[in-house]
Design an enzyme around this catalytic site. Structure first.
Site, PDB file in Angstrom:
ATOM      1  N   ASP A 262       0.785  -1.136   0.101  1.00  0.00           N
ATOM      2  CA  ASP A 262       0.350  -0.155  -0.426  1.00  0.00           C
ATOM      3  C   ASP A 262       1.229   1.974   0.078  1.00  0.00           C
ATOM      4  O   ASP A 262       1.927   1.521   1.096  1.00  0.00           O
ATOM      5  CB  ASP A 262      -1.151   0.183   0.976  1.00  0.00           C
ATOM      6  CG  ASP A 262      -1.570   0.686   1.345  1.00  0.00           C
ATOM      7  OD1 ASP A 262      -2.785   1.174   0.854  1.00  0.00           O
ATOM      8  OD2 ASP A 262      -1.197   1.877   2.007  1.00  0.00           O
TER       9      ASP A 262
ATOM     10  N   TYR B 199       2.815   9.422  -0.236  1.00  0.00           N
ATOM     11  CA  TYR B 199       3.799   9.927   0.062  1.00  0.00           C
ATOM     12  C   TYR B 199       4.829   9.962  -0.339  1.00  0.00           C
ATOM     13  O   TYR B 199       6.391  10.349   0.435  1.00  0.00           O
ATOM     14  CB  TYR B 199       4.370   8.531   0.478  1.00  0.00           C
ATOM     15  CG  TYR B 199       2.490   7.106   1.129  1.00  0.00           C
ATOM     16  CD1 TYR B 199       1.603   8.362   1.577  1.00  0.00           C
ATOM     17  CD2 TYR B 199       2.538   6.085   1.055  1.00  0.00           C
ATOM     18  CE1 TYR B 199       0.793   7.720   2.514  1.00  0.00           C
ATOM     19  CE2 TYR B 199       0.994   5.742   1.770  1.00  0.00           C
ATOM     20  CZ  TYR B 199       0.282   6.453   2.601  1.00  0.00           C
ATOM     21  OH  TYR B 199      -0.802   5.871   3.444  1.00  0.00           O
TER      22      TYR B 199
ATOM     23  N   LYS C  71      -3.112   5.932  -4.172  1.00  0.00           N
ATOM     24  CA  LYS C  71      -4.344   6.765  -4.030  1.00  0.00           C
ATOM     25  C   LYS C  71      -3.926   8.265  -4.484  1.00  0.00           C
ATOM     26  O   LYS C  71      -2.936   8.988  -4.813  1.00  0.00           O
ATOM     27  CB  LYS C  71      -3.978   6.970  -2.282  1.00  0.00           C
ATOM     28  CG  LYS C  71      -4.447   5.914  -1.330  1.00  0.00           C
ATOM     29  CD  LYS C  71      -4.247   5.682   0.413  1.00  0.00           C
ATOM     30  CE  LYS C  71      -3.878   4.413   0.793  1.00  0.00           C
ATOM     31  NZ  LYS C  71      -2.707   4.552   0.847  1.00  0.00           N
TER      32      LYS C  71
ATOM     33  N   HIS D  54      -8.124   9.605  -1.266  1.00  0.00           N
ATOM     34  CA  HIS D  54      -6.992   9.415  -0.525  1.00  0.00           C
ATOM     35  C   HIS D  54      -8.378   9.523   1.046  1.00  0.00           C
ATOM     36  O   HIS D  54      -8.101   9.603   2.114  1.00  0.00           O
ATOM     37  CB  HIS D  54      -6.018  10.656  -0.488  1.00  0.00           C
ATOM     38  CG  HIS D  54      -5.048   9.573   0.402  1.00  0.00           C
ATOM     39  ND1 HIS D  54      -3.258   9.671   0.382  1.00  0.00           N
ATOM     40  CD2 HIS D  54      -5.082   8.855   1.492  1.00  0.00           C
ATOM     41  CE1 HIS D  54      -2.588   9.054   1.204  1.00  0.00           C
ATOM     42  NE2 HIS D  54      -4.148   8.644   2.183  1.00  0.00           N
TER      43      HIS D  54
END
Length: 261
Positions: free
Chosen positions: A49, A54, A79, A110
């Site tokens: 994931d 990120y 996401k 997200h």
């Protein structure tokens, strides 16, 4: 860890099989992110994931490519940031390029968009999935009311809702609400939402000769809730995934559930 074929999965629409155990990469950066994903894949995790926000999709993609594990055996989630509403196609194109894949397994919104329409964004997600760029689509951090809005306007529920989850957040009506809508519940931050020193967890851990963290992961899996523990420490990565050699009793699960009351 047991082989991936022995790991339990949940079925999403179009017969997409999603592992109940995955590896989270939030706040994993640089070589530590690449190493962590590498260790996770070596240890038997088969779901990774990540997210555009990120900033590590390229590192995840490199670890996947370097692993030698066949692409079809790895379930990849990323996401769409809420602030990229209106730029869905560009965002998924960039994600697929950095991850080194032609198709995602799961693409999530997200957070609920703060501008624009929830429904308009969801319609664009459906179009992109139908074009074959991701096998399944879902949301993250959505309420049941927001999910109901998507269903009412499009007739299609998200395959998954990824939310913060753990024993201290146990909420039976929330679980049932997702089940009734055909939405798979996926929990993130399983340890941040749990006091691992809790006597209940420690007692159960001692019974099975495992760690409290392993008990928490196993509790998610036996509830049919997808869980994505995260660590950059190799020993913890391996331990968190080593949860297929024991099983919690109904009484133990009930005792953990009661931590949320």
């Amino acid at each position: 860890m047991s082989s991936s074929t022995a790991q339990p999965t949940v079925t999403l629409p179009a017969d997409v099989r999603m592992p109940l155990l995955g590896f989270g990469t939030w706040q994993a950066h640089g070589e530590s992110a690449h190493r962590a994903v590498t260790v996770a894949l070596e240890s038997g995790y088969r779901m990774i994931d990540t997210a555009t926000a990120y900033g590590n999709e390229d590192l995840v993609g490199r670890a996947v490519a370097d692993s030698g594990v066949p692409r079809e055996d790895i379930f990849i989630t990323t996401k769409l940031p809420a602030e990229r509403v209106g730029r869905e196609q560009r965002t998924i194109d960039e994600s697929r390029q950095m991850l080194g894949v032609d198709q995602l397994d799961l693409w999530l919104i997200h957070w609920p968009p703060t501008r624009g329409s929830l429904v308009d964004t969801w319609r664009r997600m459906i179009e992109i999935r139908d074009a074959g760029q991701t096998r399944a689509i879902g949301v993250s951090n959505y309420s049941l009311a927001q999910i109901d809005e998507l269903i009412a306007e499009t007739g299609e529920a998200p395959a998954v809702n990824q939310i913060k989850w753990g024993p201290r957040l146990w909420n039976a009506p929330e679980v049932q609400g997702h089940h009734e809508r055909g939405v798979v519940l996926e929990g993130y931050s399983p340890f941040k939402t749990t006091r691992l020193g809790d006597p209940v967890l420690n007692r159960i851990a001692e019974t099975h000769r495992v760690s409290p963290a392993q008990v928490v992961v196993r509790w998610h899996i036996q509830h049919g809730i997808v869980v994505i523990p995260k660590s950059v420490t190799p020993a913890r990565i391996r331990s968190n995934g080593d949860v297929f050699g024991f099983e919690l009793s109904d009484e133990e699960i009930a005792a953990i559930d009661a931590m949320g009351n």
